[in-house]
Design a protein around this motif. Structure first.
Motif, PDB file in Angstrom:
ATOM      1  N   PHE A   4       0.819  -1.206   0.000  1.00  0.00           N
ATOM      2  CA  PHE A   4       0.000   0.000   0.000  1.00  0.00           C
ATOM      3  C   PHE A   4       0.853   1.258   0.000  1.00  0.00           C
ATOM      4  O   PHE A   4       0.484   2.258  -0.614  1.00  0.00           O
ATOM      5  CB  PHE A   4      -0.945  -0.003   1.211  1.00  0.00           C
ATOM      6  CG  PHE A   4      -1.814   1.208   1.271  1.00  0.00           C
ATOM      7  CD1 PHE A   4      -2.834   1.387   0.367  1.00  0.00           C
ATOM      8  CD2 PHE A   4      -1.599   2.185   2.224  1.00  0.00           C
ATOM      9  CE1 PHE A   4      -3.636   2.515   0.409  1.00  0.00           C
ATOM     10  CE2 PHE A   4      -2.393   3.318   2.276  1.00  0.00           C
ATOM     11  CZ  PHE A   4      -3.415   3.478   1.371  1.00  0.00           C
ATOM     12  N   SER A   5       1.998   1.227   0.662  1.00  0.00           N
ATOM     13  CA  SER A   5       2.827   2.439   0.723  1.00  0.00           C
ATOM     14  C   SER A   5       3.391   2.801  -0.650  1.00  0.00           C
ATOM     15  O   SER A   5       3.662   3.971  -0.911  1.00  0.00           O
ATOM     16  CB  SER A   5       3.965   2.271   1.728  1.00  0.00           C
ATOM     17  OG  SER A   5       4.840   1.246   1.337  1.00  0.00           O
ATOM     18  N   LEU A   7       1.634   2.281  -3.477  1.00  0.00           N
ATOM     19  CA  LEU A   7       0.486   2.756  -4.255  1.00  0.00           C
ATOM     20  C   LEU A   7      -0.086   4.068  -3.718  1.00  0.00           C
ATOM     21  O   LEU A   7      -0.820   4.761  -4.421  1.00  0.00           O
ATOM     22  CB  LEU A   7      -0.610   1.696  -4.261  1.00  0.00           C
ATOM     23  CG  LEU A   7      -0.272   0.414  -4.992  1.00  0.00           C
ATOM     24  CD1 LEU A   7      -1.389  -0.596  -4.816  1.00  0.00           C
ATOM     25  CD2 LEU A   7      -0.020   0.677  -6.460  1.00  0.00           C
ATOM     26  N   ARG A   8       0.231   4.408  -2.490  1.00  0.00           N
ATOM     27  CA  ARG A   8      -0.331   5.605  -1.861  1.00  0.00           C
ATOM     28  C   ARG A   8      -0.070   6.882  -2.657  1.00  0.00           C
ATOM     29  O   ARG A   8      -0.999   7.687  -2.839  1.00  0.00           O
ATOM     30  CB  ARG A   8       0.201   5.733  -0.435  1.00  0.00           C
ATOM     31  CG  ARG A   8      -0.463   6.811   0.353  1.00  0.00           C
ATOM     32  CD  ARG A   8      -0.050   6.829   1.826  1.00  0.00           C
ATOM     33  NE  ARG A   8       1.295   6.373   2.064  1.00  0.00           N
ATOM     34  CZ  ARG A   8       1.630   5.476   2.998  1.00  0.00           C
ATOM     35  NH1 ARG A   8       0.716   4.952   3.764  1.00  0.00           N
ATOM     36  NH2 ARG A   8       2.891   5.118   3.149  1.00  0.00           N
ATOM     37  N   VAL A  10       0.133   7.301  -5.821  1.00  0.00           N
ATOM     38  CA  VAL A  10      -0.751   7.299  -6.985  1.00  0.00           C
ATOM     39  C   VAL A  10      -2.169   7.689  -6.573  1.00  0.00           C
ATOM     40  O   VAL A  10      -2.830   8.501  -7.239  1.00  0.00           O
ATOM     41  CB  VAL A  10      -0.746   5.910  -7.666  1.00  0.00           C
ATOM     42  CG1 VAL A  10      -1.745   5.858  -8.806  1.00  0.00           C
ATOM     43  CG2 VAL A  10       0.656   5.554  -8.139  1.00  0.00           C
ATOM     44  N   LEU A  11      -2.645   7.126  -5.479  1.00  0.00           N
ATOM     45  CA  LEU A  11      -3.988   7.429  -5.004  1.00  0.00           C
ATOM     46  C   LEU A  11      -4.102   8.886  -4.549  1.00  0.00           C
ATOM     47  O   LEU A  11      -5.077   9.574  -4.861  1.00  0.00           O
ATOM     48  CB  LEU A  11      -4.363   6.477  -3.866  1.00  0.00           C
ATOM     49  CG  LEU A  11      -4.364   4.984  -4.221  1.00  0.00           C
ATOM     50  CD1 LEU A  11      -4.590   4.158  -2.973  1.00  0.00           C
ATOM     51  CD2 LEU A  11      -5.401   4.689  -5.272  1.00  0.00           C
ATOM     52  N   VAL A  12      -3.102   9.357  -3.833  1.00  0.00           N
ATOM     53  CA  VAL A  12      -3.109  10.747  -3.383  1.00  0.00           C
ATOM     54  C   VAL A  12      -2.985  11.681  -4.584  1.00  0.00           C
ATOM     55  O   VAL A  12      -3.614  12.741  -4.629  1.00  0.00           O
ATOM     56  CB  VAL A  12      -1.979  11.007  -2.357  1.00  0.00           C
ATOM     57  CG1 VAL A  12      -1.891  12.468  -1.990  1.00  0.00           C
ATOM     58  CG2 VAL A  12      -2.193  10.165  -1.121  1.00  0.00           C
ATOM     59  N   ALA A  14      -4.200  11.189  -7.556  1.00  0.00           N
ATOM     60  CA  ALA A  14      -5.515  11.274  -8.192  1.00  0.00           C
ATOM     61  C   ALA A  14      -6.413  12.249  -7.434  1.00  0.00           C
ATOM     62  O   ALA A  14      -7.119  13.064  -8.044  1.00  0.00           O
ATOM     63  CB  ALA A  14      -6.152   9.892  -8.257  1.00  0.00           C
ATOM     64  N   LEU A  15      -6.391  12.186  -6.110  1.00  0.00           N
ATOM     65  CA  LEU A  15      -7.165  13.142  -5.312  1.00  0.00           C
ATOM     66  C   LEU A  15      -6.661  14.573  -5.510  1.00  0.00           C
ATOM     67  O   LEU A  15      -7.449  15.520  -5.586  1.00  0.00           O
ATOM     68  CB  LEU A  15      -7.087  12.775  -3.829  1.00  0.00           C
ATOM     69  CG  LEU A  15      -7.838  11.536  -3.380  1.00  0.00           C
ATOM     70  CD1 LEU A  15      -7.505  11.224  -1.927  1.00  0.00           C
ATOM     71  CD2 LEU A  15      -9.320  11.722  -3.557  1.00  0.00           C
ATOM     72  N   SER A  55       3.827  11.063   1.376  1.00  0.00           N
ATOM     73  CA  SER A  55       3.667   9.707   0.846  1.00  0.00           C
ATOM     74  C   SER A  55       4.794   9.340  -0.116  1.00  0.00           C
ATOM     75  O   SER A  55       5.177   8.169  -0.201  1.00  0.00           O
ATOM     76  CB  SER A  55       2.297   9.534   0.182  1.00  0.00           C
ATOM     77  OG  SER A  55       2.168  10.354  -0.946  1.00  0.00           O
ATOM     78  N   ARG A  59       7.232   6.011   0.548  1.00  0.00           N
ATOM     79  CA  ARG A  59       6.660   5.019  -0.365  1.00  0.00           C
ATOM     80  C   ARG A  59       7.301   3.638  -0.251  1.00  0.00           C
ATOM     81  O   ARG A  59       6.786   2.684  -0.779  1.00  0.00           O
ATOM     82  CB  ARG A  59       6.692   5.525  -1.789  1.00  0.00           C
ATOM     83  CG  ARG A  59       8.047   5.621  -2.405  1.00  0.00           C
ATOM     84  CD  ARG A  59       7.962   6.189  -3.817  1.00  0.00           C
ATOM     85  NE  ARG A  59       9.266   6.418  -4.379  1.00  0.00           N
ATOM     86  CZ  ARG A  59       9.947   7.543  -4.261  1.00  0.00           C
ATOM     87  NH1 ARG A  59       9.415   8.552  -3.605  1.00  0.00           N
ATOM     88  NH2 ARG A  59      11.127   7.669  -4.784  1.00  0.00           N
TER      89      ARG A  59
END
Length: 66
Positions: A4-5, A7-8, A10-12, A14-15, A55, A59
């Motif tokens: 998860f660390s 991918l974090r 990438v997710l952040v 997008a936000l 993040s 990562r």
């Protein structure tokens, strides 16, 4: 396998892009009552920029095996 660390960011990201788009549209459009949402989403944008920097620095936390 990615943790998860990894991918974090990438997710952040997008936000961050979504919130930046809202701030941009509010700033350009300037419809009646635009200031309060602009400030609100701007504060969230600043927080997301900080969270993105954090993040990216963290990562590889899953790689430590802890």
């Amino acid at each position: 396998m990615l943790g998860f660390s990894a991918l974090r960011p990438v997710l952040v990201g997008a936000l961050l892009v979504a919130d930046a788009g809202v701030v941009l549209v509010l700033g350009i459009g300037r419809h009646k009552g635009w200031v309060a949402p602009f400030v609100g989403f701007g504060i969230v944008l600043v927080g997301l920029v900080w969270f993105m920097a954090w993040s990216v620095r963290h990562r590889h936390d899953d790689d430590r095996g802890g």
